[in-house]
Design a protein around this motif. Structure first.
Motif, PDB file in Angstrom:
ATOM      1  N   TRP A   1       0.798  -1.231   0.000  1.00 41.23           N
ATOM      2  CA  TRP A   1       0.000   0.000   0.000  1.00 41.23           C
ATOM      3  C   TRP A   1       0.828   1.277   0.000  1.00 41.23           C
ATOM      4  CZ3 TRP A   1       2.176   1.898   4.260  1.00 41.23           C
ATOM      5  CH2 TRP A   1       2.515   1.017   5.291  1.00 41.23           C
TER       6      TRP A   1
ATOM      7  N   LYS B   1      -2.849  -8.862  -7.066  1.00 40.55           N
ATOM      8  CA  LYS B   1      -3.642  -8.655  -5.846  1.00 40.55           C
ATOM      9  C   LYS B   1      -3.042  -7.420  -5.162  1.00 40.55           C
ATOM     10  CE  LYS B   1      -4.082  -8.955  -1.817  1.00 40.55           C
ATOM     11  NZ  LYS B   1      -4.357  -7.811  -0.915  1.00 40.55           N
TER      12      LYS B   1
ATOM     13  N   GLU C   1      -5.172  -4.163   0.434  1.00 35.60           N
ATOM     14  CA  GLU C   1      -6.520  -3.714   0.808  1.00 35.60           C
ATOM     15  C   GLU C   1      -6.508  -2.276   1.336  1.00 35.60           C
ATOM     16  OE1 GLU C   1      -6.168  -6.714   3.914  1.00 35.60           O
ATOM     17  OE2 GLU C   1      -7.436  -5.466   5.160  1.00 35.60           O
ATOM     18  N   GLU C   2      -5.392  -1.830   1.943  1.00 33.95           N
ATOM     19  CA  GLU C   2      -5.374  -0.471   2.515  1.00 33.95           C
ATOM     20  C   GLU C   2      -5.321   0.621   1.460  1.00 33.95           C
ATOM     21  OE1 GLU C   2      -3.386  -2.849   3.770  1.00 33.95           O
ATOM     22  OE2 GLU C   2      -3.452  -2.794   5.962  1.00 33.95           O
TER      23      GLU C   2
ATOM     24  N   GLY D   1      -8.711  -7.422  -2.570  1.00 38.13           N
ATOM     25  CA  GLY D   1      -9.247  -8.242  -1.478  1.00 38.13           C
ATOM     26  C   GLY D   1      -8.272  -8.332  -0.333  1.00 38.13           C
TER      27      GLY D   1
ATOM     28  N   GLY E   1      -5.391 -10.016   2.142  1.00 37.22           N
ATOM     29  CA  GLY E   1      -4.183 -10.796   1.939  1.00 37.22           C
ATOM     30  C   GLY E   1      -4.379 -12.268   2.227  1.00 37.22           C
TER      31      GLY E   1
ATOM     32  N   ALA F   1      -3.574 -15.122  -0.450  1.00 36.49           N
ATOM     33  CA  ALA F   1      -3.140 -16.506  -0.203  1.00 36.49           C
ATOM     34  C   ALA F   1      -3.596 -17.410  -1.337  1.00 36.49           C
ATOM     35  CB  ALA F   1      -3.685 -16.983   1.142  1.00 36.49           C
TER      36      ALA F   1
ATOM     37  N   THR G   1       6.106  -7.738  -2.806  1.00 32.96           N
ATOM     38  CA  THR G   1       6.720  -6.693  -1.983  1.00 32.96           C
ATOM     39  C   THR G   1       5.850  -6.519  -0.751  1.00 32.96           C
ATOM     40  OG1 THR G   1       7.631  -5.549  -3.888  1.00 32.96           O
ATOM     41  CG2 THR G   1       7.438  -4.266  -1.878  1.00 32.96           C
ATOM     42  N   GLY G   2       6.465  -6.560   0.428  1.00 37.37           N
ATOM     43  CA  GLY G   2       5.693  -6.399   1.658  1.00 37.37           C
ATOM     44  C   GLY G   2       6.531  -6.788   2.857  1.00 37.37           C
TER      45      GLY G   2
ATOM     46  N   VAL H   1       5.025 -12.068   5.770  1.00 36.87           N
ATOM     47  CA  VAL H   1       4.244 -12.571   4.629  1.00 36.87           C
ATOM     48  C   VAL H   1       5.195 -13.108   3.561  1.00 36.87           C
ATOM     49  CG1 VAL H   1       2.522 -12.012   2.873  1.00 36.87           C
ATOM     50  CG2 VAL H   1       2.285 -11.072   5.168  1.00 36.87           C
TER      51      VAL H   1
ATOM     52  N   GLY I   1      11.767  -4.888   2.552  1.00 39.02           N
ATOM     53  CA  GLY I   1      12.059  -3.749   3.422  1.00 39.02           C
ATOM     54  C   GLY I   1      13.479  -3.712   3.937  1.00 39.02           C
TER      55      GLY I   1
ATOM     56  N   GLU J   1      12.805  -2.513  11.392  1.00 32.24           N
ATOM     57  CA  GLU J   1      12.145  -1.541  10.528  1.00 32.24           C
ATOM     58  C   GLU J   1      10.919  -0.956  11.227  1.00 32.24           C
ATOM     59  OE1 GLU J   1      10.034  -3.023   6.918  1.00 32.24           O
ATOM     60  OE2 GLU J   1      11.229  -1.510   5.890  1.00 32.24           O
TER      61      GLU J   1
HETATM   62  P1  NAP Z   1       1.881  -7.250   4.205  1.00 32.10           P
HETATM   63  O1  NAP Z   1       0.815  -7.852   5.013  1.00 32.10           O
HETATM   64  O2  NAP Z   1       3.128  -8.004   3.950  1.00 32.10           O
HETATM   65  O3  NAP Z   1       1.198  -6.828   2.811  1.00 32.10           O
HETATM   66  C1  NAP Z   1       1.790  -6.843   1.535  1.00 32.10           C
HETATM   67  C2  NAP Z   1       0.845  -7.500   0.531  1.00 32.10           C
HETATM   68  O4  NAP Z   1       0.711  -8.890   0.849  1.00 32.10           O
HETATM   69  C3  NAP Z   1      -0.579  -6.939   0.578  1.00 32.10           C
HETATM   70  O5  NAP Z   1      -1.140  -6.952  -0.716  1.00 32.10           O
HETATM   71  C4  NAP Z   1      -1.262  -7.939   1.473  1.00 32.10           C
HETATM   72  O6  NAP Z   1      -2.655  -7.936   1.385  1.00 32.10           O
HETATM   73  C5  NAP Z   1      -0.657  -9.233   1.011  1.00 32.10           C
HETATM   74  N1  NAP Z   1      -0.805 -10.321   1.963  1.00 32.10           N
HETATM   75  C6  NAP Z   1      -0.988 -10.261   3.318  1.00 32.10           C
HETATM   76  N2  NAP Z   1      -1.094 -11.502   3.835  1.00 32.10           N
HETATM   77  C7  NAP Z   1      -0.968 -12.365   2.804  1.00 32.10           C
HETATM   78  C8  NAP Z   1      -0.983 -13.781   2.705  1.00 32.10           C
HETATM   79  N3  NAP Z   1      -1.165 -14.566   3.775  1.00 32.10           N
HETATM   80  N4  NAP Z   1      -0.812 -14.345   1.485  1.00 32.10           N
HETATM   81  C9  NAP Z   1      -0.625 -13.570   0.396  1.00 32.10           C
HETATM   82  N5  NAP Z   1      -0.615 -12.226   0.419  1.00 32.10           N
HETATM   83  C10 NAP Z   1      -0.779 -11.624   1.612  1.00 32.10           C
HETATM   84  O7  NAP Z   1       2.284  -5.861   4.781  1.00 32.10           O
HETATM   85  P2  NAP Z   1       1.331  -4.945   5.691  1.00 32.10           P
HETATM   86  O8  NAP Z   1       0.589  -5.747   6.685  1.00 32.10           O
HETATM   87  O9  NAP Z   1       0.516  -4.174   4.756  1.00 32.10           O
HETATM   88  O10 NAP Z   1       2.421  -4.062   6.409  1.00 32.10           O
HETATM   89  C11 NAP Z   1       3.108  -4.592   7.546  1.00 32.10           C
HETATM   90  C12 NAP Z   1       4.566  -4.261   7.515  1.00 32.10           C
HETATM   91  O11 NAP Z   1       5.155  -4.755   6.303  1.00 32.10           O
HETATM   92  C13 NAP Z   1       4.909  -2.806   7.498  1.00 32.10           C
HETATM   93  O12 NAP Z   1       4.873  -2.252   8.759  1.00 32.10           O
HETATM   94  C14 NAP Z   1       6.282  -2.814   6.896  1.00 32.10           C
HETATM   95  O13 NAP Z   1       7.250  -3.100   7.863  1.00 32.10           O
HETATM   96  C15 NAP Z   1       6.219  -3.937   5.909  1.00 32.10           C
HETATM   97  N6  NAP Z   1       5.961  -3.439   4.536  1.00 32.10           N
HETATM   98  C16 NAP Z   1       6.990  -3.374   3.697  1.00 32.10           C
HETATM   99  C17 NAP Z   1       6.809  -2.888   2.415  1.00 32.10           C
HETATM  100  C18 NAP Z   1       7.935  -2.774   1.464  1.00 32.10           C
HETATM  101  O14 NAP Z   1       7.896  -1.949   0.572  1.00 32.10           O
HETATM  102  N7  NAP Z   1       8.941  -3.623   1.562  1.00 32.10           N
HETATM  103  C19 NAP Z   1       5.550  -2.462   1.994  1.00 32.10           C
HETATM  104  C20 NAP Z   1       4.479  -2.576   2.884  1.00 32.10           C
HETATM  105  C21 NAP Z   1       4.714  -3.066   4.147  1.00 32.10           C
HETATM  106  P3  NAP Z   1      -3.475  -7.030   2.425  1.00 32.10           P
HETATM  107  O15 NAP Z   1      -3.241  -5.655   1.987  1.00 32.10           O
HETATM  108  O16 NAP Z   1      -4.859  -7.446   2.269  1.00 32.10           O
HETATM  109  O17 NAP Z   1      -2.897  -7.305   3.789  1.00 32.10           O
END
Ligand code: NAP
Ligand code: MG
Length: 484
Positions: A154, A178, A181-182, A209, A211, A216, A230-231, A235, A255, A386
């Motif tokens: 997001w 995908k 959601e945020e 939708g 995550g 998944a 990326t995330g 995850v 990250g 982080e």
């Molecule tokens: P996240 O949960 O890892 O989300 C990243 C993407 O993965 C989103 O599209 C998310 O969907 C999806 N996702 C979540 N659970 C999943 C699953 N079980 N299977 C497949 N896809 C899944 O990150 P977040 O919760 O938004 O943020 C948490 C932390 O992640 C942040 O505080 C930060 O430290 C880190 N982050 C890093 C980056 C980066 O650029 N490296 C970017 C964002 C966040 P949903 O949106 O529906 O959860």
């Protein structure tokens, strides 16, 4: 915005279709805390339909029949369409993420540039001729992988769409995305605009939708050929596990805790400005945020005094106020950041400086005052983990060896900056810092579209951006021809 943007469904085969769930997710504007729209809550069944559409487009549809040059033209067109709609897209992105308008506008320039760059690159990926035994001609050929899955975060929804989807399409893959959601209003609008650019059915499919539901289902789908993610590191483990179960590859961008290393012979003013800027950009919600300032002891007092003065002018506000930073993405992230700050203070860190939350920023918005800590214990959480918010840890170091040790003393390895007018010193130190991108006398927070980008260690693996990204989305075939 006064009216709420209605959910459009899931985007499959160039059409909006209702999600099989019939459910929606409310979209909250971080600047105000108010609902401004809705998205469909995509399901595993929607993912099945999207993957089937992509598979058909790749194997039997018009998409799979295009030449590399024709694909390149479509990508280039898409870049122009993004430019045409840039102001509308920037406003949507700013509402969805809370970022200042000037930043949202810059993100649209980068988005268009991704399509321009990979549009130009599409027909320039070619293999080699390999010297082999007498009587043989051997060539390597790059082919698309097939159906590629893209799970994006997001923090930069628009840029992330360009960064991952453009090279996959340039190589000829059919894509299923995908978004987070945020914040995913711009990716959804881009899916729609791709039709205007001329992309045939099934090349770009988008299922918004949750995550753990749509995400998944996509990452564990049996008919995808690759995952680009990326995330978060947590995850990332789930994604890599899902990829392993299907014997497919993935790139993970997870990250960092990226340092800027400032030596006593640095360009002082430029380094101060860079250190302040690299932590407030996107409210610190940047994988490559410069979240550690490592400063040589001999200039420590002077440096942190200048940093404090600079930082105290920084202000957070709404997108329209267009200040240095906006709010963070959600109440959950704000609370998480506040908790990490409380923990840092319990561990002995002291506040060096705080930026301001502008008067007039709505109380219901998710604002965090940007903060610098000093007296940071090297082993503490704030020094190593982080934050993903506008929070900087400043730490002194003694000499080159100590700087290298400190720079490498987190689990991450994404980006680093080394500041010194002594070119040999900058290179000596920079070469020993384990990161995927190194800046000398500068800091690019991820750098330009042309610059390969990715991590070492817990920051992930694989490379995005630049020409390297094309190879991630390609399979090499070795062609061995026997002749007389
Ligand atoms: P996240 O949960 O890892 O989300 C990243 C993407 O993965 C989103 O599209 C998310 O969907 C999806 N996702 C979540 N659970 C999943 C699953 N079980 N299977 C497949 N896809 C899944 O990150 P977040 O919760 O938004 O943020 C948490 C932390 O992640 C942040 O505080 C930060 O430290 C880190 N982050 C890093 C980056 C980066 O650029 N490296 C970017 C964002 C966040 P949903 O949106 O529906 O959860
Ligand atoms: Mg999440």
């Amino acid at each position: 915005m006064s009216t709420i943007i209605p959910a459009k469904g899931v985007f499959i085969n160039n059409r909006w279709q209702p999600s099989s769930s019939g459910k929606t997710i409310a979209m909250i504007a971080p600047a105000t805390g108010k609902v401004f729209g809705e998205i469909a809550r995509g399901t595993a069944a929607d993912i099945d339909a999207a993957v089937a559409a992509a598979r058909h487009a790749f194997e039997k549809g018009a998409w799979g029949k295009l030449t590399a040059t024709e694909r390149g033209r479509l990508l280039t067109n898409f870049g122009r369409i993004v430019e045409k709609h840039a102001e509308e897209l920037a406003l949507l992105e700013a509402t969805d993420t809370g970022k200042p308008m000037k930043q949202a506008r810059a993100d649209m320039v980068a988005l268009a540039r991704y399509f321009e760059y990979y549009g130009g690159a599409a027909d320039k990926v070619h293999g080699d001729t390999v010297p082999f035994m007498d009587g043989f001609l051997v060539n390597t050929i790059y082919e698309p992988l097939g159906v590629t899955a893209h799970i994006i975060p997001w923090n930069y929804p628009a840029q992330m769409f360009g960064r991952t989807i453009a090279p996959a399409l340039a190589m000829g893959n059919a894509t299923v995305c995908k978004p987070a959601e945020e914040a995913c209003m711009v990716p959804l609008r881009l899916a729609e605009l791709s039709v205007e650019a001329g992309f045939p059915e099934g090349a770009i499919n988008m299922v918004p939708g949750l995550g753990e539901e749509a995400g998944a289902a996509l990452s564990s789908h049996g008919d995808i050929d690759f995952i680009s993610f990326t995330g978060s590191p947590e995850v990332g483990i789930l994604i890599q596990t899902a990829a392993a179960k299907n014997h497919i590859g993935c790139t993970l961008e997870l990250g960092g805790k990226s340092p800027q290393i400032i030596f006593e012979d640095a360009d002082f003013d430029a380094a101060v400005a860079s250190v302040a800027g690299a932590i407030v950009q996107n409210a610190g919600q940047t994988c490559s945020a410069g979240s550690r300032a490592l400063v040589q002891r001999s200039i420590w007092d002077k440096f942190i005094a200048a940093l404090k003065a600079k930082f105290e002018t920084i202000q957070a506000g709404t997108p329209e106020m267009d200040l240095d930073l906006g709010p963070v993405i959600s109440a959950t992230q704000r609370d998480r950041i506040n908790k990490m700050m409380a923990m840092a203070e319990r561990a002995g860190a002291k506040v060096l400086a705080k930026g301001k939350i502008a008067d007039g920023a709505p109380k219901e918005g998710f604002y965090v005052a940007p903060t610098i800590y000093y007296d940071v214990e090297r082993s503490s959480e704030i020094a190593r983990e982080e934050v993903f918010g506008p929070v900087l840890a400043a730490m002194p170091f003694e000499d080159e060896e100590d700087a290298i040790h400190l720079a490498n003393s987190t689990d991450y390895g994404l980006v680093a900056g080394v500041w010194s007018k002594d070119g040999s010193r900058a290179l000596r130190v920079g070469k020993k810092v384990r990161v995927g991108q190194l800046f000398i006398n500068g800091y690019g927070a991820g750098g330009g579209i042309e610059l390969p980008f990715g991590g070492m260690k817990k920051s992930g693996h694989g490379r995005e951006k630049g020409f390297e990204a094309l190879y991630e989305f390609a399979a090499m075939k070795t062609l061995v021809i026997k002749h007389n």
